[in-house]
Design a protein around this motif. Structure first.
Motif, PDB file in Angstrom:
ATOM      1  N   ARG A 170      23.773  16.477 -10.568  1.00  0.00           N
ATOM      2  CA  ARG A 170      22.752  17.502 -10.751  1.00  0.00           C
ATOM      3  C   ARG A 170      21.365  16.951 -10.401  1.00  0.00           C
ATOM      4  O   ARG A 170      20.556  17.629  -9.746  1.00  0.00           O
ATOM      5  CB  ARG A 170      22.781  18.001 -12.199  1.00  0.00           C
ATOM      6  CG  ARG A 170      24.037  18.793 -12.567  1.00  0.00           C
ATOM      7  CD  ARG A 170      24.102  19.036 -14.082  1.00  0.00           C
ATOM      8  NE  ARG A 170      25.342  19.713 -14.460  1.00  0.00           N
ATOM      9  CZ  ARG A 170      25.491  21.035 -14.554  1.00  0.00           C
ATOM     10  NH1 ARG A 170      24.459  21.826 -14.273  1.00  0.00           N
ATOM     11  NH2 ARG A 170      26.643  21.556 -14.896  1.00  0.00           N
ATOM     12  N   ALA A 171      21.081  15.724 -10.845  1.00  0.00           N
ATOM     13  CA  ALA A 171      19.797  15.106 -10.527  1.00  0.00           C
ATOM     14  C   ALA A 171      19.669  14.870  -9.026  1.00  0.00           C
ATOM     15  O   ALA A 171      18.585  15.039  -8.452  1.00  0.00           O
ATOM     16  CB  ALA A 171      19.650  13.791 -11.289  1.00  0.00           C
ATOM     17  N   ARG A 172      20.769  14.493  -8.399  1.00  0.00           N
ATOM     18  CA  ARG A 172      20.750  14.305  -6.940  1.00  0.00           C
ATOM     19  C   ARG A 172      20.345  15.597  -6.235  1.00  0.00           C
ATOM     20  O   ARG A 172      19.531  15.570  -5.289  1.00  0.00           O
ATOM     21  CB  ARG A 172      22.126  13.850  -6.446  1.00  0.00           C
ATOM     22  CG  ARG A 172      22.215  13.749  -4.926  1.00  0.00           C
ATOM     23  CD  ARG A 172      23.581  13.249  -4.481  1.00  0.00           C
ATOM     24  NE  ARG A 172      24.668  14.124  -4.894  1.00  0.00           N
ATOM     25  CZ  ARG A 172      25.963  13.826  -4.753  1.00  0.00           C
ATOM     26  NH1 ARG A 172      26.321  12.677  -4.205  1.00  0.00           N
ATOM     27  NH2 ARG A 172      26.883  14.672  -5.148  1.00  0.00           N
ATOM     28  N   ALA A 173      20.903  16.718  -6.667  1.00  0.00           N
ATOM     29  CA  ALA A 173      20.578  17.996  -6.035  1.00  0.00           C
ATOM     30  C   ALA A 173      19.091  18.322  -6.169  1.00  0.00           C
ATOM     31  O   ALA A 173      18.448  18.787  -5.218  1.00  0.00           O
ATOM     32  CB  ALA A 173      21.428  19.108  -6.645  1.00  0.00           C
ATOM     33  N   LEU A 174      18.537  18.059  -7.344  1.00  0.00           N
ATOM     34  CA  LEU A 174      17.110  18.332  -7.560  1.00  0.00           C
ATOM     35  C   LEU A 174      16.224  17.435  -6.699  1.00  0.00           C
ATOM     36  O   LEU A 174      15.259  17.894  -6.080  1.00  0.00           O
ATOM     37  CB  LEU A 174      16.775  18.122  -9.038  1.00  0.00           C
ATOM     38  CG  LEU A 174      17.390  19.141 -10.013  1.00  0.00           C
ATOM     39  CD1 LEU A 174      17.250  18.633 -11.453  1.00  0.00           C
ATOM     40  CD2 LEU A 174      16.734  20.503  -9.863  1.00  0.00           C
ATOM     41  N   LEU A 175      16.549  16.158  -6.655  1.00  0.00           N
ATOM     42  CA  LEU A 175      15.741  15.214  -5.876  1.00  0.00           C
ATOM     43  C   LEU A 175      15.887  15.443  -4.377  1.00  0.00           C
ATOM     44  O   LEU A 175      14.916  15.320  -3.618  1.00  0.00           O
ATOM     45  CB  LEU A 175      16.148  13.783  -6.238  1.00  0.00           C
ATOM     46  CG  LEU A 175      15.756  13.346  -7.650  1.00  0.00           C
ATOM     47  CD1 LEU A 175      16.517  12.086  -8.048  1.00  0.00           C
ATOM     48  CD2 LEU A 175      14.252  13.112  -7.745  1.00  0.00           C
ATOM     49  N   THR A 176      17.092  15.782  -3.940  1.00  0.00           N
ATOM     50  CA  THR A 176      17.307  16.070  -2.523  1.00  0.00           C
ATOM     51  C   THR A 176      16.488  17.285  -2.094  1.00  0.00           C
ATOM     52  O   THR A 176      15.910  17.316  -0.997  1.00  0.00           O
ATOM     53  CB  THR A 176      18.800  16.313  -2.250  1.00  0.00           C
ATOM     54  OG1 THR A 176      19.541  15.136  -2.595  1.00  0.00           O
ATOM     55  CG2 THR A 176      19.042  16.631  -0.782  1.00  0.00           C
ATOM     56  N   ALA A 177      16.409  18.288  -2.977  1.00  0.00           N
ATOM     57  CA  ALA A 177      15.618  19.481  -2.667  1.00  0.00           C
ATOM     58  C   ALA A 177      14.134  19.145  -2.526  1.00  0.00           C
ATOM     59  O   ALA A 177      13.388  19.864  -1.865  1.00  0.00           O
ATOM     60  CB  ALA A 177      15.810  20.535  -3.758  1.00  0.00           C
ATOM     61  N   ARG A 178      13.695  18.040  -3.106  1.00  0.00           N
ATOM     62  CA  ARG A 178      12.300  17.613  -3.006  1.00  0.00           C
ATOM     63  C   ARG A 178      12.087  16.666  -1.819  1.00  0.00           C
ATOM     64  O   ARG A 178      10.996  16.150  -1.635  1.00  0.00           O
ATOM     65  CB  ARG A 178      11.871  16.942  -4.308  1.00  0.00           C
ATOM     66  CG  ARG A 178      11.971  17.868  -5.509  1.00  0.00           C
ATOM     67  CD  ARG A 178      11.707  17.158  -6.828  1.00  0.00           C
ATOM     68  NE  ARG A 178      12.059  18.018  -7.947  1.00  0.00           N
ATOM     69  CZ  ARG A 178      11.944  17.675  -9.223  1.00  0.00           C
ATOM     70  NH1 ARG A 178      11.474  16.484  -9.544  1.00  0.00           N
ATOM     71  NH2 ARG A 178      12.297  18.519 -10.179  1.00  0.00           N
ATOM     72  N   GLY A 179      13.125  16.413  -1.066  1.00  0.00           N
ATOM     73  CA  GLY A 179      12.984  15.614   0.142  1.00  0.00           C
ATOM     74  C   GLY A 179      13.473  14.188   0.054  1.00  0.00           C
ATOM     75  O   GLY A 179      13.473  13.459   1.053  1.00  0.00           O
ATOM     76  N   ALA A 180      13.922  13.739  -1.127  1.00  0.00           N
ATOM     77  CA  ALA A 180      14.352  12.355  -1.286  1.00  0.00           C
ATOM     78  C   ALA A 180      15.756  12.135  -0.725  1.00  0.00           C
ATOM     79  O   ALA A 180      16.581  13.054  -0.684  1.00  0.00           O
ATOM     80  CB  ALA A 180      14.330  11.962  -2.758  1.00  0.00           C
ATOM     81  N   LYS A 181      16.008  10.913  -0.298  1.00  0.00           N
ATOM     82  CA  LYS A 181      17.363  10.491   0.005  1.00  0.00           C
ATOM     83  C   LYS A 181      17.935   9.909  -1.275  1.00  0.00           C
ATOM     84  O   LYS A 181      17.336   9.030  -1.894  1.00  0.00           O
ATOM     85  CB  LYS A 181      17.374   9.433   1.111  1.00  0.00           C
ATOM     86  CG  LYS A 181      18.763   8.845   1.374  1.00  0.00           C
ATOM     87  CD  LYS A 181      18.702   7.730   2.413  1.00  0.00           C
ATOM     88  CE  LYS A 181      20.082   7.112   2.619  1.00  0.00           C
ATOM     89  NZ  LYS A 181      20.024   5.986   3.606  1.00  0.00           N
ATOM     90  N   VAL A 182      19.085  10.408  -1.718  1.00  0.00           N
ATOM     91  CA  VAL A 182      19.666   9.976  -2.984  1.00  0.00           C
ATOM     92  C   VAL A 182      21.036   9.359  -2.737  1.00  0.00           C
ATOM     93  O   VAL A 182      21.895   9.964  -2.092  1.00  0.00           O
ATOM     94  CB  VAL A 182      19.800  11.144  -3.980  1.00  0.00           C
ATOM     95  CG1 VAL A 182      20.362  10.654  -5.312  1.00  0.00           C
ATOM     96  CG2 VAL A 182      18.440  11.822  -4.186  1.00  0.00           C
ATOM     97  N   VAL A 183      21.229   8.150  -3.248  1.00  0.00           N
ATOM     98  CA  VAL A 183      22.488   7.436  -3.103  1.00  0.00           C
ATOM     99  C   VAL A 183      23.114   7.277  -4.486  1.00  0.00           C
ATOM    100  O   VAL A 183      22.466   6.780  -5.412  1.00  0.00           O
ATOM    101  CB  VAL A 183      22.270   6.043  -2.472  1.00  0.00           C
ATOM    102  CG1 VAL A 183      23.582   5.265  -2.409  1.00  0.00           C
ATOM    103  CG2 VAL A 183      21.642   6.178  -1.092  1.00  0.00           C
ATOM    104  N   LEU A 184      24.356   7.721  -4.648  1.00  0.00           N
ATOM    105  CA  LEU A 184      25.097   7.497  -5.882  1.00  0.00           C
ATOM    106  C   LEU A 184      25.945   6.243  -5.734  1.00  0.00           C
ATOM    107  O   LEU A 184      26.648   6.077  -4.733  1.00  0.00           O
ATOM    108  CB  LEU A 184      25.997   8.686  -6.214  1.00  0.00           C
ATOM    109  CG  LEU A 184      25.426   9.716  -7.212  1.00  0.00           C
ATOM    110  CD1 LEU A 184      24.141  10.324  -6.681  1.00  0.00           C
ATOM    111  CD2 LEU A 184      26.453  10.794  -7.536  1.00  0.00           C
ATOM    112  N   VAL A 185      25.866   5.360  -6.723  1.00  0.00           N
ATOM    113  CA  VAL A 185      26.636   4.115  -6.680  1.00  0.00           C
ATOM    114  C   VAL A 185      28.126   4.413  -6.611  1.00  0.00           C
ATOM    115  O   VAL A 185      28.877   3.734  -5.915  1.00  0.00           O
ATOM    116  CB  VAL A 185      26.313   3.232  -7.897  1.00  0.00           C
ATOM    117  CG1 VAL A 185      27.228   2.020  -7.947  1.00  0.00           C
ATOM    118  CG2 VAL A 185      24.859   2.778  -7.835  1.00  0.00           C
TER     119      VAL A 185
END
Length: 333
Positions: A170-185
């Motif tokens: 869920r946090a990944r979706a929010l951060l991705t919508a703000r333009g960040a690249k998000v990597v889950l371990v």
């Protein structure tokens, strides 16, 4: 790595799982919980900046069943469009009303383009089936710890591993919508682990700006609330986290304030000081090359916390608090 406190009957290393004792050890719960901490790379230590010396027991029995899950699958998928239903009561705020948002750019307007975030969902749903692998000792610089642990769970069987993966997505979706690249371990795509030393390396491997490890605690059933674990300075063996201690502490303060504001969850009343803890016994922090903290989002052994953590709307609020804290950290630097 793992959710900072250690398993009551269900929170334990996989090799001990088959020998759990339930009814006979209720009088020993409190002492057993304190003894388990050193076995788990996310188990909370005493609320000091010095490394804990005790080992928590894996035989703490739950006291009160929590409210059943209110819906959603354990792992779930990111659903940032859900309308959060406030839960919990921050000090000084009316029941069920999250406090005002701390100073930070509004999540919807922040631009995180070009920034990289690592989210580390604690544990792994498959760890129970891989005792040999997760019990292997790894070097964390100033000690050796288990590769990983199974994590804790609520009385109804909702596991920490499922909780952490859902909130991280869920946090990944929010951060991705703000333009960040998000990597889950790990994204539910590994049979077990990874080990705590590999989790620590994930930030550097991804050339990330920051990392957060997401957990649910397994503390005494009478205790409730959340806390953030920040790194103590460790320069020993393969560990030297000197460069990340100060920015990690800034991140820890932001995460505490934004998570509290988004969820209404109070600070933990059984460990830490005002929702903060500093530790030197966690491989995920000792070995990290980028600013990193852990968050214990609540105590899964407590009926009230478990009721919130099994609610998908509250998990959306938890993800919001994490995403807002990371946004505030990244836009300030």
């Amino acid at each position: 790595m793992t959710g900072p406190t250690s398993p009551p009957p269900r929170r334990r290393s996989a090799l001990l799982r088959a020998t759990t004792v339930v009814a006979a050890v209720v009088p020993l719960c409190a002492a057993g919980w304190l003894g388990w901490r050193a076995l788990d790379d996310s188990a909370p230590a005493a609320a000091t900046a010095t490394p804990p010396g005790a080992v928590r027991s894996a035989t703490t029995a739950p006291a009160t069943p929590e409210a059943p899950p209110t819906g959603g699958t354990p792992t779930g998928t990111a659903t940032p469009t859900e309308t959060p239903a406030p839960a919990g009561t921050p000090s000084g705020a009316p029941a069920g009303t999250p406090s005002a948002s701390p100073t930070a750019p509004p999540g919807g307007t922040a631009d995180l383009t070009g920034r990289t975030v690592v989210l580390d969902p604690g544990h792994n749903p498959g760890n129970f089936s891989h005792p040999t692998e997760i019990n292997r000792q790894v070097d964390i610089g100033n000690a050796h710890k288990e590769c990983d642990t199974t994590g804790t769970e609520t009385n109804s069987g909702y596991t920490e591993a499922d909780y952490t993966l859902d909130v991280s997505r869920r946090a990944r979706a929010l951060l991705t919508a703000r333009g960040a690249k998000v990597v889950l371990v790990q994204d539910g795509d590994r049979a077990w682990g990874p080990c705590v030393d590999e989790r620590a390396r994930a930030g550097a491997d991804a050339h990330a700006d920051v990392a957060v490890s997401v957990h649910g605690d397994g503390g005494p059933a009478s205790g409730s609330g959340f806390h953030v674990i920040m790194p103590a300075k460790v320069v020993a063996g393969k560990a030297d986290n000197s460069a990340i201690v100060e920015p990690s502490h800034r991140l820890g303060l932001l995460l505490r304030d934004h998570f509290h504001a988004a969820t209404g969850e109070p600070y933990a009343d059984y460990i830490a000081d005002q929702g903060l803890d500093t530790r030197s016994d966690l491989g995920g922090l000792n070995l990290s090359a980028v600013p990193k903290v852990f968050i214990e989002c609540g105590n899964m052994r407590n009926s009230a916390d478990a009721g919130r953590m099994t609610d998908p709307q509250w998990r959306q609020q938890a993800a919001q608090g994490i995403a807002d804290a990371l946004t505030a950290f990244l836009t300030a630097h």
